[in-house]
Design an enzyme around this catalytic site. Structure first.
Site, PDB file in Angstrom:
ATOM      1  N   THR A 182       3.972   1.599  10.045  1.00 41.35           N
ATOM      2  CA  THR A 182       4.098   3.069  10.081  1.00 41.35           C
ATOM      3  C   THR A 182       2.691   3.676  10.013  1.00 41.35           C
ATOM      4  OG1 THR A 182       4.518   3.095   7.697  1.00 41.35           O
ATOM      5  CG2 THR A 182       6.429   3.230   9.156  1.00 41.35           C
ATOM      6  N   LYS A 213       4.545  -4.707   5.841  1.00 44.81           N
ATOM      7  CA  LYS A 213       4.035  -3.412   6.263  1.00 44.81           C
ATOM      8  C   LYS A 213       3.879  -2.532   5.017  1.00 44.81           C
ATOM      9  CE  LYS A 213       5.649   0.009   6.554  1.00 44.81           C
ATOM     10  NZ  LYS A 213       6.179   1.310   6.006  1.00 44.81           N
ATOM     11  N   THR A 258       8.215  -5.233  -2.420  1.00 45.72           N
ATOM     12  CA  THR A 258       7.117  -4.602  -1.688  1.00 45.72           C
ATOM     13  C   THR A 258       7.679  -3.481  -0.847  1.00 45.72           C
ATOM     14  OG1 THR A 258       5.482  -4.877   0.006  1.00 45.72           O
ATOM     15  CG2 THR A 258       7.498  -6.121   0.277  1.00 45.72           C
ATOM     16  N   GLU A 287      -4.141   3.470   2.565  1.00 43.83           N
ATOM     17  CA  GLU A 287      -4.496   4.714   3.246  1.00 43.83           C
ATOM     18  C   GLU A 287      -5.864   5.208   2.786  1.00 43.83           C
ATOM     19  OE1 GLU A 287       0.060   6.162   4.149  1.00 43.83           O
ATOM     20  OE2 GLU A 287      -0.994   6.992   2.431  1.00 43.83           O
ATOM     21  N   ASN A 315      -2.266  11.855   4.061  1.00 48.19           N
ATOM     22  CA  ASN A 315      -1.017  12.255   3.419  1.00 48.19           C
ATOM     23  C   ASN A 315      -0.747  13.749   3.483  1.00 48.19           C
ATOM     24  OD1 ASN A 315       0.358   9.843   2.430  1.00 48.19           O
ATOM     25  ND2 ASN A 315      -1.683   9.468   1.590  1.00 48.19           N
ATOM     26  N   SER A 323       3.113  15.844  10.443  1.00 48.33           N
ATOM     27  CA  SER A 323       2.816  16.970  11.339  1.00 48.33           C
ATOM     28  C   SER A 323       2.268  16.464  12.650  1.00 48.33           C
ATOM     29  CB  SER A 323       1.840  17.928  10.677  1.00 48.33           C
ATOM     30  OG  SER A 323       0.709  17.247  10.224  1.00 48.33           O
TER      31      SER A 323
END
Lengths: 404, 404
Positions: B153, B179, B190, B276, B399, B404
């Site tokens: 993702t 993932k 996980t 991230e 995040n 969007s």
């Protein structure tokens, strides 16, 4: 830029408290960084301190001293937290208290030291001691706003509040100041908070009042979930109004308690409004829980979630993140009974999307600078409320840059 | 950009597993978002799932189905997590399983569904069902790398690992993919992990192996402290090697366990490396605790602290933040016994600054892309390790922008 109205009301003098301020150059030149409170003889004082195991050296002294004696002076420096400094840190904190004790003729244990600023560097106690004369020379009862300014670190705005209540012809004043903008998830205490009233309150009752009001204010705010090594909240009752309040049944108790709690809540919320990088002020209200503690845990879980906080920063009604954060708080509940609202807009009902909810409605609320997340668990009657802010680029910038 | 070496070894086929992949347009066009695993008859399967109370609809089905039957297919979609979707979400998850069951002639409870992506939106089950024929048409044993890609993702890089061990002339293969990049603090599971071996392993022993190895891998990583609603880790033993392993005393057990755990650890660490906005890979090792659980709590407290994470992002040896985070983990310890190192540099000793430590030494270590924080508590013999990354502007950007 702090969120919402952070203009202060006039901070009224509290009879029995004088405050002196000076530049001691603890870390930076040209800024007031040393504050001394003088407390009149006969006052009572209550303190709550951080639950962090790495409590700072001054916190250790505050705990010891307040047990054995009635404080006559508070000495507060910014620029250096004197935390993570081992035995040497304790010696340095003591040295500043000792110097002030000698200059004022009181016992060392009547002086409570407070430090805030960078962790792990040696406290320049010589500089603080050198500044004492000047601070003592300008002691005045009219220095609350200046003190609010001089205890700031990464704060962008001074924090204070004041209330006057009249009961049976007696005028009581409560005034408080606080500091803090990051490393904020106080646990039984705030960053630094100093509140005083001219009421005469029995010492053990004063401690009860402090614990209870801290639990509704400083212990219900979070910026980043980090609990500081130096958190202390101090409440002084100078006793200048004469009438002794020694129990919760005293006719004046309720109103005075209310005034103290409202001052505490106001100066606690100001910390969130000035949260590092904050662009939104968020109230997280959890109701319908089995216990208050369950509700607080869920509220904190939502208030701490970086994913929730960044969604609020982006004004993105990504409410699934709120559910997810509520769900991992470690509290059992049935998701099919849960509903969630943002202000007046119901988003989630019975664990799924609420009828009539649209992304546009969510968006409309999320754009507001002040938003209440209301989570109804449907499992019981308890409720609790936590205050927080969003997580922005600016938070990372401030905390990646602090010290450099 | 992920941190460190994230090149994958060749992901070996596992006899008894075939994988088919297609574009079902769940959320975005032109990307593989639907993956189907076919598991040979007679295999054993173990699963651990999220502890989030708002577990997603597919998680509920996985829990039910794996209890009652031996899975023959896994069906995995990205783009939509089917979480926070109430009763309707459950119906939609069931509908996809039912469709696959009809196409393949197995029972619905032999199909385990997994979803990952945005929370709170209705799963487009019709699109998934429409994609099944194509996914089944390209089932092949050589699709592990493609599967690693198709379950991504916000991941920037596919995650997988593979090991081959030879024991007494038998060649065992273990291959796994995972993932996840945000909402990562798995709890007993996980984000999504799929690991398979061709060994023949008793079902209850397989569950023990999975729980134990997850606790050393997926349950020891954190990116942002958020526990997802959809976390699942699945371990399949296809039994194609013949020799039945039914207890820890079997001569092949130790080596196979080691291979499984090392594949798990590798694909768990890859999640952190791809965290991230991550720019640093940080290992937090806590030793000298009274219990492993104490050590894990302190390690997580440090690994979650936004202040620690931003200091690492800034390469700022602001080690006081590490002490502070260790101190608020809720574990009692004496600060005077604690020492802290960053890689080979001892920073803190007996709760204060270590002899010989200089800011330059700290700076030198902090600039590295991979750093180990070692905290020695000096209270006991237990230890534990957690893996995390730093907190950067990019995390906030990702995040605040996601959706969007």
């Amino acid at each position: 830029m702090p969120v919402g109205n952070v203009n202060l009301v006039k901070l009224n003098a509290v009879k029995g408290i004088k405050i002196g301020i000076t530049e001691a150059h603890v870390r930076y030149p040209n800024r007031k960084d040393l504050t001394v409170f003088e407390i009149i003889d006969g006052a009572t004082t209550a303190v709550v301190t951080t639950q962090n195991q790495f409590y700072a050296a001054p916190v250790q002294l505050v705990r010891e001293f307040v047990k054995t004696n009635s404080p006559r002076f508070l000495i507060i420096n910014t620029g250096n937290a004197n935390a993570g400094t081992g035995k040497d840190g304790l010696e340095r904190a003591k040295a500043t208290c000792q110097a002030l004790a000698e200059k004022t003729g009181v016992n060392i244990s009547q002086i409570l030291p407070y430090s805030t600023g960078v962790i792990g560097e040696a406290l320049p106690s010589d500089k603080i001691i050198a500044g004492l004369d000047d601070a003592l020379a300008n002691l005045t009862d009219d220095n609350w706003l200046n003190a609010a300014r001089s205890i700031m670190t990464t704060d962008t705005t001074p924090k204070g509040h004041s209330k006057v209540v009249e009961i049976d012809g007696i005028t009581y004043t409560v005034t408080g100041i606080s500091k803090g903008a990051g490393m904020i998830r106080p646990n039984m205490a705030t960053m630094l908070g100093f509140v005083a009233t001219d009421a005469k309150i029995d010492k053990s009752l004063l401690q009860d009042i402090l614990v209870k009001s801290v639990n509704k204010s400083f212990n219900r705010i979070t910026v980043d979930g980090d609990t500081s090594t130096n958190d202390c909240c101090t409440l002084v009752a100078t006793g200048q109004t004469g009438e002794l309040i020694d129990s919760e049944n005293h006719p004046h108790f309720a109103k005075i308690y209310e005034a103290i709690e409202s001052v505490m809540l106001k100066i606690a919320q100001l910390i969130v409004r000035d949260g590092e990088g904050a662009t939104k002020f968020i109230t997280v209200k959890v109701s319908g829980g089995k216990t208050t503690d369950d509700c607080a845990k869920i509220a904190y879980s939502v208030a701490h979630s970086p994913l929730v906080k960044t969604a609020f920063f982006a004004s993105d009604p990504n409410w699934g993140r709120i559910l997810a954060a509520a769900g991992y708080a470690g509290i059992d509940f049935e998701q099919s009974k849960v509903s969630v609202s943002l202000d007046e807009i119901k988003i989630c009902e019975r664990g799924g999307l609420a009828d009539g909810y649209t992304e546009e409605l969510g968006q409309m609320v999320m754009k507001r600078p002040e938003i209440t997340i209301a989570i109804e668990l449907g499992q019981g009657q308890a409720s609790d409320t936590v205050y927080t802010c969003d997580l922005s680029y600016e938070y990372v910038k401030i905390n990646a840059d602090y010290r450099s």
